[in-house]
Scaffold this motif. Sequence first.
Motif, mmCIF file in Angstrom:
data_model
loop_
_atom_site.group_PDB
_atom_site.id
_atom_site.type_symbol
_atom_site.label_atom_id
_atom_site.label_comp_id
_atom_site.label_asym_id
_atom_site.label_seq_id
_atom_site.Cartn_x
_atom_site.Cartn_y
_atom_site.Cartn_z
ATOM 1 N N ASP A 41 -6.350 2.845 1.165
ATOM 2 C CA ASP A 41 -6.391 1.836 0.099
ATOM 3 C C ASP A 41 -5.557 2.203 -1.119
ATOM 4 N N ARG A 42 -5.522 3.475 -1.463
ATOM 5 C CA ARG A 42 -4.812 3.894 -2.684
ATOM 6 C C ARG A 42 -3.460 4.551 -2.377
ATOM 7 N N SER A 43 -2.992 4.374 -1.147
ATOM 8 C CA SER A 43 -1.762 5.075 -0.743
ATOM 9 C C SER A 43 -0.588 4.119 -0.544
ATOM 10 N N ARG A 44 0.613 4.664 -0.668
ATOM 11 C CA ARG A 44 1.819 3.919 -0.304
ATOM 12 C C ARG A 44 2.780 4.906 0.351
ATOM 13 N N LEU A 45 3.500 4.426 1.341
ATOM 14 C CA LEU A 45 4.373 5.304 2.123
ATOM 15 C C LEU A 45 5.801 4.791 2.078
ATOM 16 N N PHE A 46 6.731 5.672 1.745
ATOM 17 C CA PHE A 46 8.143 5.300 1.663
ATOM 18 C C PHE A 46 8.983 6.100 2.646
ATOM 19 N N VAL A 47 9.798 5.412 3.435
ATOM 20 C CA VAL A 47 10.831 6.102 4.202
ATOM 21 C C VAL A 47 11.976 6.291 3.222
ATOM 22 N N ALA A 48 12.244 7.530 2.856
ATOM 23 C CA ALA A 48 13.286 7.767 1.850
ATOM 24 C C ALA A 48 13.702 9.229 1.863
ATOM 25 N N GLY A 63 2.830 -8.987 -11.069
ATOM 26 C CA GLY A 63 3.408 -10.214 -10.492
ATOM 27 C C GLY A 63 3.223 -10.714 -9.077
ATOM 28 N N SER A 64 3.844 -10.216 -7.973
ATOM 29 C CA SER A 64 3.750 -11.060 -6.790
ATOM 30 C C SER A 64 3.773 -10.434 -5.388
ATOM 31 N N MET A 65 3.533 -9.138 -5.210
ATOM 32 C CA MET A 65 3.489 -8.622 -3.833
ATOM 33 C C MET A 65 2.152 -8.988 -3.208
ATOM 34 N N GLU A 66 2.219 -9.421 -1.942
ATOM 35 C CA GLU A 66 0.970 -9.823 -1.293
ATOM 36 C C GLU A 66 0.320 -8.623 -0.638
ATOM 37 N N GLU A 67 -0.901 -8.808 -0.127
ATOM 38 C CA GLU A 67 -1.550 -7.686 0.553
ATOM 39 C C GLU A 67 -0.736 -7.263 1.754
ATOM 40 N N TRP A 68 -0.701 -5.939 2.018
ATOM 41 C CA TRP A 68 0.120 -5.421 3.109
ATOM 42 C C TRP A 68 -0.438 -5.887 4.448
ATOM 43 N N TYR A 101 4.194 0.990 3.993
ATOM 44 C CA TYR A 101 2.757 0.728 3.913
ATOM 45 C C TYR A 101 2.307 0.801 2.458
ATOM 46 N N TYR A 102 1.372 -0.051 2.068
ATOM 47 C CA TYR A 102 0.683 0.141 0.799
ATOM 48 C C TYR A 102 -0.721 -0.411 0.905
ATOM 49 N N GLY A 103 -1.663 0.326 0.344
ATOM 50 C CA GLY A 103 -3.064 -0.075 0.414
ATOM 51 C C GLY A 103 -3.407 -1.099 -0.644
ATOM 52 N N LYS A 104 -4.572 -1.724 -0.479
ATOM 53 C CA LYS A 104 -4.917 -2.826 -1.392
ATOM 54 C C LYS A 104 -5.172 -2.346 -2.829
ATOM 55 N N ASP A 105 -5.497 -1.052 -3.003
ATOM 56 C CA ASP A 105 -5.700 -0.530 -4.361
ATOM 57 C C ASP A 105 -4.600 0.445 -4.776
ATOM 58 N N SER A 106 -3.438 0.336 -4.130
ATOM 59 C CA SER A 106 -2.355 1.280 -4.436
ATOM 60 C C SER A 106 -1.643 0.905 -5.729
ATOM 61 N N GLY A 107 -2.038 -0.221 -6.307
ATOM 62 C CA GLY A 107 -1.413 -0.652 -7.554
ATOM 63 C C GLY A 107 -0.214 -1.557 -7.310
ATOM 64 N N LEU A 108 0.127 -1.788 -6.042
ATOM 65 C CA LEU A 108 1.336 -2.579 -5.757
ATOM 66 C C LEU A 108 1.059 -4.059 -5.569
ATOM 67 N N VAL A 109 -0.149 -4.392 -5.101
ATOM 68 C CA VAL A 109 -0.441 -5.803 -4.835
ATOM 69 C C VAL A 109 -0.326 -6.564 -6.152
ATOM 70 N N GLY A 110 0.485 -7.603 -6.130
ATOM 71 C CA GLY A 110 0.682 -8.373 -7.353
ATOM 72 C C GLY A 110 1.988 -8.037 -8.044
ATOM 73 N N VAL A 116 8.815 -2.654 -8.036
ATOM 74 C CA VAL A 116 8.272 -1.519 -7.280
ATOM 75 C C VAL A 116 9.384 -0.553 -6.880
ATOM 76 N N LEU A 117 10.523 -1.109 -6.466
ATOM 77 C CA LEU A 117 11.606 -0.265 -5.955
ATOM 78 C C LEU A 117 12.572 0.176 -7.055
ATOM 79 N N HIS A 118 12.159 -0.029 -8.279
ATOM 80 C CA HIS A 118 13.026 0.296 -9.412
ATOM 81 C C HIS A 118 13.146 1.821 -9.570
ATOM 82 N N PRO A 119 14.392 2.383 -9.523
ATOM 83 C CA PRO A 119 14.526 3.838 -9.691
ATOM 84 C C PRO A 119 14.243 4.243 -11.136
#
Length: 261
Positions: A41-48, A63-68, A101-110, A116-119
Amino acid sequence: GAKLCMLADMLGSSGSLTGVDVAKHRLAACRTMLQKYSLGDRSRLFVADGTSFSILPVNSNLGSMEEWTSKRSWKDRQKSKKAKAAGSPHLPSTSEPELIYYGKDSGLVGLQKRYVLHPSTDAAACTSGYDKVLVDAECTHDGSIKHIQKFEFWGWKTLDRRVLNVERTGNLLHLQLGLLTNGFKLLKTGGSLVYSTCSLTVAQNENVVQQFLSKHPSAELLKINPADSWPCRSGGIQKTLRFDPATSQTSGLFVAKFVKL
Ligand SMILES: C[S@@+](CC[C@H](N)C(=O)[O-])C[C@H]1O[C@@H](n2cnc3c(N)ncnc32)[C@H](O)[C@@H]1O
């Protein structure tokens, strides 16, 4: 994946966790594990690429990312088809991180994807960077008994190519220093970073630490207090730790902890 799951478990009900690996299949295995144990729920995974990854943690909803969802869009599927055809098994076709991947409480939803991808910049990381970073660095795995045992199957010539090859080791040292340097960049001031490998060599451990310290006056080694009761010994640099079969009855492991001043 096991380490990330353990960290997610320890995180409890606040904060967030970010996993980065250049190999998509490794992160996909990690995602499966997170979901299996309901720890994502609180995790996000980046291939990078961890030597240049620069996305900071998020604290606000804008703003506007939907649930993963595990279903991929047609556009995404076409993109990976193209990357596969171009023959890039590991690195994404562009150097832009891919959020898998991002969980519902990862802070990304919305949030907006663009946001999110801003360096980030180095200065921003000092104030809004990560509290803790683990650099579980790629290494020759020469201290891992399980790994070395695999060469009985793979053949000892493969050991020569993968572990003992001087050129590969040279590239690895460069990579390790790059991962450590960038991981440190992403820390906020006062934050701490652990650098670890499962190699027994001084080159991949103490030498990397020494080189890093000589270039980063804002980095200081920290004593790992609970280690007083652990079955390990000091590394070649004070405050670093080494585990090995003789001392610890475990595989080899090197650990160094830094603070950002
Ligand atoms: C020692 S393993 C640790 C993996 C993971 N922490 C785990 O416990 O499964 C090192 C990892 O570094 C990854 N790696 C290698 N080069 C990388 C790079 N430039 N950026 C990010 N990850 C990289 C490899 O794909 C590998 O999964």
